[in-house]
Design an enzyme around this catalytic site. Structure first.
Site, mmCIF file in Angstrom:
data_model
loop_
_atom_site.group_PDB
_atom_site.id
_atom_site.type_symbol
_atom_site.label_atom_id
_atom_site.label_comp_id
_atom_site.label_asym_id
_atom_site.label_seq_id
_atom_site.Cartn_x
_atom_site.Cartn_y
_atom_site.Cartn_z
ATOM 1 N N LYS A 154 0.815 -1.193 0.000
ATOM 2 C CA LYS A 154 0.000 0.000 0.000
ATOM 3 C C LYS A 154 0.858 1.255 0.000
ATOM 4 C CE LYS A 154 -3.201 -2.354 3.093
ATOM 5 N NZ LYS A 154 -3.590 -2.457 4.488
ATOM 6 N N GLY A 155 2.087 1.135 0.444
ATOM 7 C CA GLY A 155 2.927 2.294 0.742
ATOM 8 C C GLY A 155 3.036 3.345 -0.351
ATOM 9 N N GLU B 178 7.761 2.845 -5.910
ATOM 10 C CA GLU B 178 7.870 2.342 -4.543
ATOM 11 C C GLU B 178 7.938 3.500 -3.548
ATOM 12 O OE1 GLU B 178 7.484 0.369 -2.316
ATOM 13 O OE2 GLU B 178 8.631 -1.466 -2.402
ATOM 14 N N ASP C 72 14.673 -0.431 1.333
ATOM 15 C CA ASP C 72 15.452 -0.631 2.555
ATOM 16 C C ASP C 72 16.514 -1.686 2.240
ATOM 17 O OD1 ASP C 72 16.391 -0.899 5.098
ATOM 18 O OD2 ASP C 72 14.535 -1.620 5.993
ATOM 19 N N ASP D 163 3.806 3.233 6.714
ATOM 20 C CA ASP D 163 3.102 2.936 7.959
ATOM 21 C C ASP D 163 4.004 2.307 9.015
ATOM 22 O OD1 ASP D 163 3.377 0.400 6.502
ATOM 23 O OD2 ASP D 163 2.134 -0.425 8.101
HETATM 24 P P1 IMP Z 1 12.890 -3.927 1.627
HETATM 25 O O1 IMP Z 1 12.386 -5.203 1.026
HETATM 26 O O2 IMP Z 1 13.773 -4.194 2.841
HETATM 27 O O3 IMP Z 1 13.588 -3.025 0.629
HETATM 28 O O4 IMP Z 1 11.678 -3.180 2.271
HETATM 29 C C1 IMP Z 1 10.784 -2.457 1.534
HETATM 30 C C2 IMP Z 1 9.443 -2.402 2.205
HETATM 31 O O5 IMP Z 1 9.562 -2.443 3.629
HETATM 32 C C3 IMP Z 1 8.775 -1.081 1.876
HETATM 33 O O6 IMP Z 1 7.961 -1.205 0.745
HETATM 34 C C4 IMP Z 1 8.012 -0.774 3.142
HETATM 35 O O7 IMP Z 1 6.706 -1.348 3.083
HETATM 36 C C5 IMP Z 1 8.782 -1.441 4.243
HETATM 37 N N1 IMP Z 1 9.684 -0.493 4.936
HETATM 38 C C6 IMP Z 1 11.032 -0.480 4.918
HETATM 39 N N2 IMP Z 1 11.524 0.518 5.666
HETATM 40 C C7 IMP Z 1 10.451 1.169 6.164
HETATM 41 C C8 IMP Z 1 10.305 2.332 7.014
HETATM 42 O O8 IMP Z 1 11.251 2.984 7.468
HETATM 43 N N3 IMP Z 1 9.025 2.704 7.303
HETATM 44 C C9 IMP Z 1 7.930 2.039 6.835
HETATM 45 N N4 IMP Z 1 8.030 0.972 6.034
HETATM 46 C C10 IMP Z 1 9.271 0.528 5.711
HETATM 47 MG MG MG Z 2 4.705 -1.459 5.139
#
Ligand code: IMP
Ligand code: MG
Length: 187
Positions: A46-47, A102, A106, A162
């Site tokens: 949803k982000g 996106e 992270d 969120d």
């Molecule tokens: P990744 O797979 O570690 O790159 O994480 C990406 C997903 O994790 C994003 O689409 C967010 O939904 C969630 N996410 C990562 N860091 C944060 C943050 O600081 N706040 C909120 N959601 C996060």
């Molecule tokens: Mg999230």
């Protein structure tokens, strides 16, 4: 516009005005790159919904919208990289110019998965536009063509992002107060 932060927010990291002007910059680049060929925006729910809505309204090229919803197994603040597709694309992306939108990268695991998934459907081109990119993580094995802001490795909320489904409606990106996490500790 001056704004008072939500009581759970320790500090505003990126203000509403900063987000607005960044979106104008990103939209100018995207407009220049795609032109009249247009682009299919694929938002990751949803982000990304808030960012995508504002970005799309700054673009004057032909655009179509699609969304994917994924859930990554893990805790509320850390993704595990194991992604489950909750909602697949509505459109065929074969031969289309696709821009994956996106909220935040992270670890990069979610995007890596989606890139593999979308590439298998043979789009004409596939690029990433992420509002935020957290630094201090391992290098990600893909290129992010459009990045809004590089931020330190703190957990942020607002503007679509969120914590436990809350704070998505804040018009800025903020850092949560520790007390707001309850039992779960942020990284
Ligand atoms: P990744 O797979 O570690 O790159 O994480 C990406 C997903 O994790 C994003 O689409 C967010 O939904 C969630 N996410 C990562 N860091 C944060 C943050 O600081 N706040 C909120 N959601 C996060
Ligand atoms: Mg999230």
């Amino acid at each position: 516009m001056s704004q008072r932060a939500h009581p759970d927010i320790e500090k505003v990291l990126i203000s509403e005005d900063e987000i607005k002007s960044k979106i104008v910059e990103l939209a100018a680049e995207i407009t220049e790159d795609y032109g009249d060929a247009g682009v299919l925006l694929v938002g990751v729910l949803k982000g990304a919904f808030v960012f995508m809505a504002d970005l799309a309204r700054s673009l004057s090229i032909p655009i179509d919208f699609d969304f994917m919803a994924v859930s990554s197994y893990g805790t509320a603040t850390k993704s595990s990289g194991v992604v489950r597709i909750l909602k697949d694309l509505d459109y065929e992306v074969t031969g289309r110019h696709v821009l994956l939108v996106e909220d935040i990268i992270d670890s990069g695991l979610t995007i890596s998965y989606l890139l593999r998934y979308l590439k298998a459907r043979r789009p004409a081109s596939l690029e990433i536009c992420s509002l935020l990119w957290k630094q201090g993580q391992q290098p990600v094995p893909f290129e992010v063509k459009y990045t809004g802001f590089v931020i330190p490795s703190v957990f942020v909320v607002g503007y679509g992002l969120d914590f436990a489904e809350r704070y998505r409606n804040l018009p800025y990106i903020g850092v949560l107060r520790l007390e707001a996490y309850g039992g779960e500790s942020p990284h």
